[in-house]
Scaffold this active site. Structure first.
Site, PDB file in Angstrom:
ATOM      1  CE1 TYR A 146      -2.257  -2.700   0.425  1.00 23.25           C
ATOM      2  CE2 TYR A 146      -3.783  -2.319   2.408  1.00 23.25           C
ATOM      3  CZ  TYR A 146      -3.836  -2.987   1.615  1.00 23.25           C
ATOM      4  OH  TYR A 146      -5.058  -4.143   1.591  1.00 23.25           O
ATOM      5  CE  LYS A 195       0.854 -17.731  -1.907  1.00 22.60           C
ATOM      6  NZ  LYS A 195       0.660 -19.068  -1.792  1.00 22.60           N
ATOM      7  CG  ASP A 227      -2.721 -20.180   0.083  1.00 20.56           C
ATOM      8  OD1 ASP A 227      -1.742 -19.965   1.628  1.00 20.56           O
ATOM      9  OD2 ASP A 227      -2.044 -20.653  -0.859  1.00 20.56           O
ATOM     10  CG  ASP A 251      -7.106  -4.345   4.489  1.00 20.21           C
ATOM     11  OD1 ASP A 251      -7.442  -4.373   5.282  1.00 20.21           O
ATOM     12  OD2 ASP A 251      -6.529  -3.980   3.231  1.00 20.21           O
ATOM     13  CG  ASP A 255     -12.136  -5.593   6.754  1.00 23.62           C
ATOM     14  OD1 ASP A 255     -11.808  -5.284   7.575  1.00 23.62           O
ATOM     15  OD2 ASP A 255     -12.430  -5.228   5.494  1.00 23.62           O
TER      16      ASP A 255
END
Ligand code: NAD
Length: 361
Positions: A146, A195, A227, A251, A255
């Protein structure tokens, strides 16, 4: 202990829910013999109305001088509020971004707790909800994808977009230390999510996290691919204590974790920097649809105040007292409208704050 707390009541339901959190903090101070002083700060829409901008330099300076900041929520209804006729850099949310940046808040903490009394709201299978869960997601907030360089250019007649994902050792080390410190106050387990089978930044993440882990021999460290983590959060959320991860993964996962609790009015959050300073706020927004009605759930803000006592002031006993009081109120069947279910007693914002206070001390 003397505590200097900056208070940003904010917009919409913000003032109502922050008042209840202050009431609870005052009760804790009275019972445990602490001294609290509050400095009211304007940010978001409330600041636009008075100062024409969502955050002034003076407010940022005053926030920096506080030991911690307790915040409600900011913003209004984007369709009807005049704040959203302003250019984006002058809108309420821009104030929040500038505040986070100005305070160098690089670590975001979001607990996801399923209270046994509210398991009916959990969208997971009954046998999974039955076990309950209590995890803390620690997300790096100022680096990664980001904040990397980005571009969209035409190459060989075709548009090509690029986003750069960068992490330095130092950025990883400081958040990892924070994650392990938090785990030491909890069940002493860190799941570091990356990852590493694909990304270089994740391989560095894993290496640095392992180095930091050496200083915390009591904490059990495991690595999990992002994942798999997304699957495990719905399959077996009870396995997690602290999830430590980078910005974008955090992020998405935070959520997901908050969705599986099923109740937005219960979700606290904290953003920390390298010192003991933190900004503590509910995860939800300013709920303009119910503002001023006296029905908003103040529990997320009250639990954010408990986090403030735990992480900025190391007052674990006092934080436990607030969290236990919240559980007792739920056990006694009291609910605000957002978490109401059959057979329970519906109460308003103020009564919820009063009842929580009555169980402290
Ligand atoms: P929201 O979280 O304010 O509301 C979503 C729904 O949840 C609404 O139905 C609301 O009534 C309900 N809700 C939220 N908190 C509640 C509580 N404590 N008790 C009972 N019900 C509650 O999200 P939104 O409607 O998308 O956003 C409204 C405003 O809040 C926007 O201006 C948005 O930008 C802002 N916002 C601010 C923050 C923040 O301050 N950190 C975070 C998210 C959204």
């Amino acid at each position: 202990m003397e505590m200097k707390i900056g208070v940003i009541k904010g917009d919409g339901i913000g003032p109502e829910i922050v008042d209840e959190a202050m009431k609870v903090l005052d009760r804790v101070a009275e019972v445990y013999g602490h001294s609290l002083s509050y400095t009211q700060l304007l940010m978001g829409g409330a600041s636009i109305d008075v100062n024409g901008v969502p955050l002034t330099d003076e407010t940022l300076a005053a926030a920096k001088e506080s030991d911690a900041v307790l915040m409600g929520s900011i913003g209004g209804d984007a369709k009807t509020s005049p704040w959203y006729k302003l250019e984006p850099s002058k809108r309420p949310e821009a104030g929040l971004l500038s505040l986070r940046k100005g305070l160098n808040l690089f670590a975001n903490l979001r607990p996801a707790v399923l209270y046994s009394e509210l398991k009916g709201a959990c969208p997971l299978k009954e046998e999974i909800a039955e076990k309950g869960f209590d995890m803390m997601i620690m997300r790096e907030l100022t680096g990664g994808l980001y904040f990397g360089k980005r571009s969209t250019e035409k190459e060989n007649g075709m548009l090509v977009a690029r986003d750069e994902l960068t992490y330095s050792e130092e950025e990883i080390r400081r958040i990892a230390k924070r994650g392990f410190d938090i785990a030491m106050k909890r069940r002493k387990k860190v799941t570091s999510v990356d990852k590493a089978n694909v990304l270089d930044s994740s391989r560095l993440w894993r290496k640095v996290v392992e180095e930091v882990a050496e200083d915390y021999p009591e904490v059990k460290l495991e690595h999990m691919l992002v994942d798999n983590c997304a699957m495990q959060l719905v399959k077996d959320p009870a396995q997690f204590d602290v999830i430590l991860t980078e910005n974008m993964f955090g992020d998405i996962l935070s959520d997901e974790a908050s969705m599986v609790t099923g109740s937005i009015g219960m979700l606290a959050s904290a953003s920390l920097n390298e010192t003991k300073f933190g900004l503590y706020e509910p995860s939800g927004g300013s709920a303009p649809d119910i503002a001023g009605k006296g029905i908003a759930n103040p529990i997320a803000t009250i639990l954010s105040a408990a986090m403030m006592l735990r992480y900025s002031f190391d007052l674990d006993r006092e934080a436990d007292a607030i969290e236990n009081a919240v559980e007792r109120v739920l056990q006694d069947g009291y609910r605000t409208v957002d978490i109401m279910s059959e057979g329970m007693t519906q109460i308003g914002t103020k009564e919820m704050g009063d009842r929580i206070c009555s169980y402290i001390g």
